[in-house]
Motif scaffolding. Sequence first.
Motif, PDB file in Angstrom:
ATOM      1  N   ALA A   1      20.638 -16.783 -84.720  1.00  0.00           N
ATOM      2  CA  ALA A   1      21.195 -16.153 -83.507  1.00  0.00           C
ATOM      3  C   ALA A   1      22.150 -15.024 -83.887  1.00  0.00           C
ATOM      4  CB  ALA A   1      21.906 -17.207 -82.657  1.00  0.00           C
ATOM      5  N   LEU A   2      23.001 -15.288 -84.861  1.00  0.00           N
ATOM      6  CA  LEU A   2      23.956 -14.272 -85.314  1.00  0.00           C
ATOM      7  C   LEU A   2      23.205 -13.104 -85.966  1.00  0.00           C
ATOM      8  CD1 LEU A   2      27.073 -14.304 -85.263  1.00  0.00           C
ATOM      9  CD2 LEU A   2      27.013 -14.960 -87.672  1.00  0.00           C
ATOM     10  N   GLY A   3      22.218 -13.456 -86.786  1.00  0.00           N
ATOM     11  CA  GLY A   3      21.422 -12.427 -87.471  1.00  0.00           C
ATOM     12  C   GLY A   3      20.707 -11.533 -86.473  1.00  0.00           C
ATOM     13  N   LEU A   4      20.203 -12.111 -85.381  1.00  0.00           N
ATOM     14  CA  LEU A   4      19.487 -11.319 -84.371  1.00  0.00           C
ATOM     15  C   LEU A   4      20.431 -10.362 -83.642  1.00  0.00           C
ATOM     16  CD1 LEU A   4      17.023 -13.956 -82.909  1.00  0.00           C
ATOM     17  CD2 LEU A   4      16.437 -11.878 -84.183  1.00  0.00           C
ATOM     18  N   GLN A   5      21.667 -10.824 -83.444  1.00  0.00           N
ATOM     19  CA  GLN A   5      22.661  -9.936 -82.799  1.00  0.00           C
ATOM     20  C   GLN A   5      22.914  -8.705 -83.656  1.00  0.00           C
ATOM     21  OE1 GLN A   5      26.389 -11.929 -82.069  1.00  0.00           O
ATOM     22  NE2 GLN A   5      25.385 -13.455 -80.781  1.00  0.00           N
TER      23      GLN A   5
ATOM     24  N   LEU B   1      12.122  -5.049 -90.024  1.00  0.00           N
ATOM     25  CA  LEU B   1      13.339  -5.282 -90.819  1.00  0.00           C
ATOM     26  C   LEU B   1      14.102  -6.510 -90.342  1.00  0.00           C
ATOM     27  CD1 LEU B   1      14.637  -1.596 -91.080  1.00  0.00           C
ATOM     28  CD2 LEU B   1      13.247  -2.883 -92.724  1.00  0.00           C
ATOM     29  N   THR B   2      13.567  -7.155 -89.296  1.00  0.00           N
ATOM     30  CA  THR B   2      14.274  -8.283 -88.673  1.00  0.00           C
ATOM     31  C   THR B   2      13.649  -9.627 -89.027  1.00  0.00           C
ATOM     32  OG1 THR B   2      14.829  -6.842 -86.840  1.00  0.00           O
ATOM     33  CG2 THR B   2      15.105  -9.179 -86.449  1.00  0.00           C
ATOM     34  N   TYR B   3      12.314  -9.646 -89.162  1.00  0.00           N
ATOM     35  CA  TYR B   3      11.605 -10.914 -89.398  1.00  0.00           C
ATOM     36  C   TYR B   3      10.770 -10.842 -90.670  1.00  0.00           C
ATOM     37  CZ  TYR B   3      12.657 -11.460 -84.442  1.00  0.00           C
ATOM     38  OH  TYR B   3      13.284 -11.520 -83.237  1.00  0.00           O
TER      39      TYR B   3
ATOM     40  N   ASP C   1      17.940  -8.675 -92.554  1.00  0.00           N
ATOM     41  CA  ASP C   1      16.862  -9.417 -91.886  1.00  0.00           C
ATOM     42  C   ASP C   1      17.460 -10.693 -91.277  1.00  0.00           C
ATOM     43  OD1 ASP C   1      14.675 -11.445 -91.678  1.00  0.00           O
ATOM     44  OD2 ASP C   1      13.485  -9.758 -92.410  1.00  0.00           O
ATOM     45  N   ALA C   2      17.133 -10.981 -90.033  1.00  0.00           N
ATOM     46  CA  ALA C   2      17.738 -12.139 -89.349  1.00  0.00           C
ATOM     47  C   ALA C   2      17.346 -13.460 -90.013  1.00  0.00           C
ATOM     48  CB  ALA C   2      17.316 -12.150 -87.878  1.00  0.00           C
ATOM     49  N   MET C   3      16.112 -13.553 -90.498  1.00  0.00           N
ATOM     50  CA  MET C   3      15.682 -14.807 -91.128  1.00  0.00           C
ATOM     51  C   MET C   3      16.357 -15.002 -92.476  1.00  0.00           C
ATOM     52  SD  MET C   3      11.745 -14.935 -89.910  1.00  0.00           S
ATOM     53  CE  MET C   3      11.487 -16.650 -90.318  1.00  0.00           C
TER      54      MET C   3
END
Length: 299
Positions: A249-253, A261-263, A270-272
């Motif tokens: 959740a924090l990473g996605l923010q 670059l997110t998943y 990267d949020a993951m």
Amino acid sequence: MTIAALSDLLTDAREHRYAVGYFEAWDVYSLEAVVAAAEAEQSPVIIGIGGLTANHAWLREQGIAVYGAVAAMLAERAKTPTAVMYNEADSLDEARSALGCGFNTVMMVGQGMTMERLIETTAALVAEAHAARVAVEGEFDELGEMRDGVLHDEEARLTDVDAAVEFVRRTNVDCLAVSVGSVHFVTGGYTPTLHTSRIRELADALTVPLVLHGGSGVPPEQLQAAVQAGISKVNVGTRLKQVFGEGLALGLQRASADPNLTYGSRLPGDAMTAAALALTQEIRRYMQTLGSSGKAANK
Ligand code: 13P
């Protein structure tokens, strides 16, 4: 490094009064996070999948085969002693299906079985597993469970010492999960009380190492008291998913708008990756609490 035998890990833990953590994973990120924590802490560890809350139909169809292979490969590549466990199979057949899939330890739950049936079934699993050079964790007595914030402990019993001795004698399990006050799936708002005197009595009477399930809900000082009383393996599950979820959740923010670059990029940001890093930090804290940090060199 070759995959570590469960008995080697737990014998040393028993002798030197620390516990090895089984940190229940659910995907490649979580498996890698456990190994990363063990390497950072120079700790022995048990990695694996399974569990009471998993989809057992999926596990039987492909989870056991796919994640058994991945976990075994990660354990072989790990720089610290790592065993690979299939946890809480929901039947003898499911536990059997994990043999030959990369796991060197299996465990089966006997929910709803009579004691005689549980002993017979566990003994049958031990005979087959040992022939395949796989260790078996037995379970004697169910824990209470938290579900939707409500405690269900109608079936939970404190493990009786003489009955546990008899169970081990008749099944020949390599280690034994006991019911000593911990509760599965605690997410906060409830603090179990462990019966350390019963742990001590069980540890004195039994020839095999003792396992504590439901590690998520037990505060650090109680975990340490349990280890000093004779627990040699601690299972942690729920808390890991909680930490991963919060990290995600924090990473996605904070993540960029670019999904590449997110998943799954494995790049910083990267949020993951952020979630996996948070998970590794939490597992390192457990290893410090259990006293397994720095014990990799013992093997
Ligand atoms: P928790 O999810 O309560 O930590 O329990 C984990 C466990 O005991 C898995 O076998």
